[in-house]
Design a protein around this motif. Structure first.
Motif, PDB file in Angstrom:
ATOM      1  N   GLU A   1      47.118  48.639  47.960  1.00 55.15           N
ATOM      2  CA  GLU A   1      46.680  47.299  47.596  1.00 55.15           C
ATOM      3  C   GLU A   1      45.319  47.341  46.913  1.00 55.15           C
ATOM      4  O   GLU A   1      44.525  48.244  47.147  1.00 55.15           O
ATOM      5  N   ALA A   2      45.081  46.340  46.067  1.00 49.20           N
ATOM      6  CA  ALA A   2      43.775  46.201  45.401  1.00 49.20           C
ATOM      7  C   ALA A   2      43.554  44.737  45.059  1.00 49.20           C
ATOM      8  O   ALA A   2      44.494  44.018  44.735  1.00 49.20           O
ATOM      9  N   ARG A   3      42.296  44.294  45.136  1.00 48.45           N
ATOM     10  CA  ARG A   3      41.952  42.936  44.708  1.00 48.45           C
ATOM     11  C   ARG A   3      41.803  42.937  43.195  1.00 48.45           C
ATOM     12  O   ARG A   3      41.352  43.911  42.605  1.00 48.45           O
ATOM     13  N   ALA A   4      42.186  41.819  42.571  1.00 46.12           N
ATOM     14  CA  ALA A   4      42.101  41.717  41.113  1.00 46.12           C
ATOM     15  C   ALA A   4      41.774  40.285  40.726  1.00 46.12           C
ATOM     16  O   ALA A   4      41.983  39.348  41.501  1.00 46.12           O
ATOM     17  N   ARG A   5      41.258  40.114  39.506  1.00 46.73           N
ATOM     18  CA  ARG A   5      40.976  38.794  38.950  1.00 46.73           C
ATOM     19  C   ARG A   5      41.882  38.595  37.746  1.00 46.73           C
ATOM     20  O   ARG A   5      42.040  39.492  36.916  1.00 46.73           O
ATOM     21  N   VAL A   6      42.469  37.400  37.664  1.00 46.41           N
ATOM     22  CA  VAL A   6      43.371  37.072  36.572  1.00 46.41           C
ATOM     23  C   VAL A   6      42.547  36.785  35.317  1.00 46.41           C
ATOM     24  O   VAL A   6      41.645  35.952  35.331  1.00 46.41           O
ATOM     25  N   LEU A   7      42.861  37.492  34.230  1.00 43.41           N
ATOM     26  CA  LEU A   7      42.188  37.278  32.959  1.00 43.41           C
ATOM     27  C   LEU A   7      42.921  36.234  32.120  1.00 43.41           C
ATOM     28  O   LEU A   7      42.292  35.426  31.446  1.00 43.41           O
ATOM     29  N   ALA A   8      44.251  36.263  32.161  1.00 44.40           N
ATOM     30  CA  ALA A   8      45.074  35.316  31.406  1.00 44.40           C
ATOM     31  C   ALA A   8      46.455  35.281  32.038  1.00 44.40           C
ATOM     32  O   ALA A   8      46.902  36.262  32.630  1.00 44.40           O
ATOM     33  N   ALA A   9      47.128  34.138  31.905  1.00 45.72           N
ATOM     34  CA  ALA A   9      48.481  34.001  32.439  1.00 45.72           C
ATOM     35  C   ALA A   9      49.302  33.139  31.491  1.00 45.72           C
ATOM     36  O   ALA A   9      48.839  32.077  31.062  1.00 45.72           O
ATOM     37  N   ALA A  10      50.506  33.613  31.170  1.00 44.04           N
ATOM     38  CA  ALA A  10      51.410  32.854  30.298  1.00 44.04           C
ATOM     39  C   ALA A  10      52.800  33.476  30.358  1.00 44.04           C
ATOM     40  O   ALA A  10      52.941  34.693  30.512  1.00 44.04           O
ATOM     41  N   ASP A  11      53.810  32.630  30.247  1.00 48.32           N
ATOM     42  CA  ASP A  11      55.207  33.072  30.150  1.00 48.32           C
ATOM     43  C   ASP A  11      55.637  34.002  31.283  1.00 48.32           C
ATOM     44  O   ASP A  11      56.328  34.997  31.054  1.00 48.32           O
TER      45      ASP A  11
ATOM     46  N   ARG B   1      53.914  36.115  33.011  1.00 50.94           N
ATOM     47  CA  ARG B   1      53.157  37.364  33.081  1.00 50.94           C
ATOM     48  C   ARG B   1      51.679  37.031  33.258  1.00 50.94           C
ATOM     49  O   ARG B   1      51.223  35.978  32.845  1.00 50.94           O
ATOM     50  N   ALA B   2      50.951  37.933  33.884  1.00 50.96           N
ATOM     51  CA  ALA B   2      49.514  37.748  34.065  1.00 50.96           C
ATOM     52  C   ALA B   2      48.793  39.042  33.709  1.00 50.96           C
ATOM     53  O   ALA B   2      49.259  40.131  34.050  1.00 50.96           O
ATOM     54  N   ARG B   3      47.688  38.911  33.018  1.00 54.29           N
ATOM     55  CA  ARG B   3      46.814  40.050  32.721  1.00 54.29           C
ATOM     56  C   ARG B   3      45.720  40.016  33.769  1.00 54.29           C
ATOM     57  O   ARG B   3      45.000  39.017  33.904  1.00 54.29           O
ATOM     58  N   VAL B   4      45.589  41.104  34.560  1.00 54.48           N
ATOM     59  CA  VAL B   4      44.618  41.136  35.657  1.00 54.48           C
ATOM     60  C   VAL B   4      43.691  42.332  35.504  1.00 54.48           C
ATOM     61  O   VAL B   4      44.041  43.340  34.895  1.00 54.48           O
ATOM     62  N   ARG B   5      42.489  42.193  36.072  1.00 51.68           N
ATOM     63  CA  ARG B   5      41.522  43.289  36.118  1.00 51.68           C
ATOM     64  C   ARG B   5      41.247  43.599  37.585  1.00 51.68           C
ATOM     65  O   ARG B   5      40.875  42.720  38.361  1.00 51.68           O
ATOM     66  N   VAL B   6      41.424  44.860  37.964  1.00 55.70           N
ATOM     67  CA  VAL B   6      41.161  45.295  39.332  1.00 55.70           C
ATOM     68  C   VAL B   6      39.658  45.226  39.574  1.00 55.70           C
ATOM     69  O   VAL B   6      38.870  45.719  38.765  1.00 55.70           O
ATOM     70  N   ILE B   7      39.261  44.568  40.688  1.00 53.15           N
ATOM     71  CA  ILE B   7      37.831  44.406  40.967  1.00 53.15           C
ATOM     72  C   ILE B   7      37.369  45.228  42.159  1.00 53.15           C
ATOM     73  O   ILE B   7      36.178  45.338  42.400  1.00 53.15           O
ATOM     74  N   ASP B   8      38.284  45.794  42.905  1.00 52.28           N
ATOM     75  CA  ASP B   8      37.885  46.764  43.937  1.00 52.28           C
ATOM     76  C   ASP B   8      38.819  47.942  43.820  1.00 52.28           C
ATOM     77  O   ASP B   8      40.011  47.827  43.849  1.00 52.28           O
ATOM     78  N   ARG B   9      38.240  49.083  43.624  1.00 52.57           N
ATOM     79  CA  ARG B   9      39.027  50.303  43.443  1.00 52.57           C
ATOM     80  C   ARG B   9      38.545  51.322  44.470  1.00 52.57           C
ATOM     81  O   ARG B   9      37.383  51.688  44.490  1.00 52.57           O
ATOM     82  N   GLU B  10      39.480  51.766  45.300  1.00 53.07           N
ATOM     83  CA  GLU B  10      39.135  52.821  46.236  1.00 53.07           C
ATOM     84  C   GLU B  10      39.046  54.120  45.455  1.00 53.07           C
ATOM     85  O   GLU B  10      39.890  54.419  44.636  1.00 53.07           O
ATOM     86  N   GLU B  11      38.015  54.864  45.708  1.00 54.80           N
ATOM     87  CA  GLU B  11      37.782  56.069  44.928  1.00 54.80           C
ATOM     88  C   GLU B  11      37.776  57.284  45.837  1.00 54.80           C
ATOM     89  O   GLU B  11      36.742  57.809  46.176  1.00 54.80           O
ATOM     90  N   GLY B  12      38.948  57.721  46.212  1.00 58.56           N
ATOM     91  CA  GLY B  12      39.067  58.911  47.029  1.00 58.56           C
ATOM     92  C   GLY B  12      38.485  58.687  48.419  1.00 58.56           C
ATOM     93  O   GLY B  12      38.469  57.585  48.939  1.00 58.56           O
ATOM     94  N   CYS B  13      37.968  59.757  48.991  1.00 59.13           N
ATOM     95  CA  CYS B  13      37.481  59.689  50.373  1.00 59.13           C
ATOM     96  C   CYS B  13      36.039  59.202  50.453  1.00 59.13           C
ATOM     97  O   CYS B  13      35.539  58.940  51.535  1.00 59.13           O
TER      98      CYS B  13
END
Length: 153
Positions: free
Chosen positions: A2-12, A14-26
């Protein structure tokens, strides 16, 4: 996963999202004994943070959402993308050697194996059934995440 994301655009649908929290290994990259593998991987190619996903919940630009992928989906995708190529390249090289053509035949066999893997991956990518197994689900931001659950004793 799982990851949190922010919606950049939505239409038809479909949604374009940007991940705002990324787990980076250990998280031990800079500690003694840390492998720095995530930093090395990102030095080669930065991680993508924007994705197009199906909009099944009716989001709008600016909404925060949770992206969820079934356990094992990323592994299946990686095995198909990388594992299939490696296995077929080695199999092609061994077949070239078995034919008795020496190193040249092994190289031709390896290239043929990689070409076959490329074709098979294109077929998988076009398969609705295969893509359905790699589905990313978008949920409202308030959705309880699996790793937020208290540990059972």
């Amino acid at each position: 996963m799982e990851a949190r994301a922010r919606v950049l655009a939505a239409a038809d649908g479909r949604a374009r999202v940007r991940v705002i929290d990324r787990e980076e290994g250990c998280g031990r990259c800079d500690e003694p004994g840390g492998c720095r593998s995530v930093k090395l991987a990102y030095a080669i190619r930065p991680a993508r943070s924007e994705f197009d996903v199906p909009d099944e919940i009716g989001v709008a630009a600016g909404d925060e959402v949770v992206l969820r992928m079934a356990d094992g989906s990323a592994l299946r995708g990686a095995l198909a993308g990388y594992g299939l190529g490696a296995v077929l390249m080695l199999a092609g090289a061994m077949a070239g050697l078995a034919i008795g053509g020496g190193d040249g035949a092994a190289v031709v066999g390896a290239v043929a194996g990689l070409a076959l893997a490329f074709v098979l991956n294109r077929v998988l990518h076009r398969s609705r059934r295969w893509r359905g197994r790699l589905h990313v689900e978008m949920l409202p931001a308030g959705t309880l995440r699996v790793h937020d659950l208290p540990e059972s004793r």
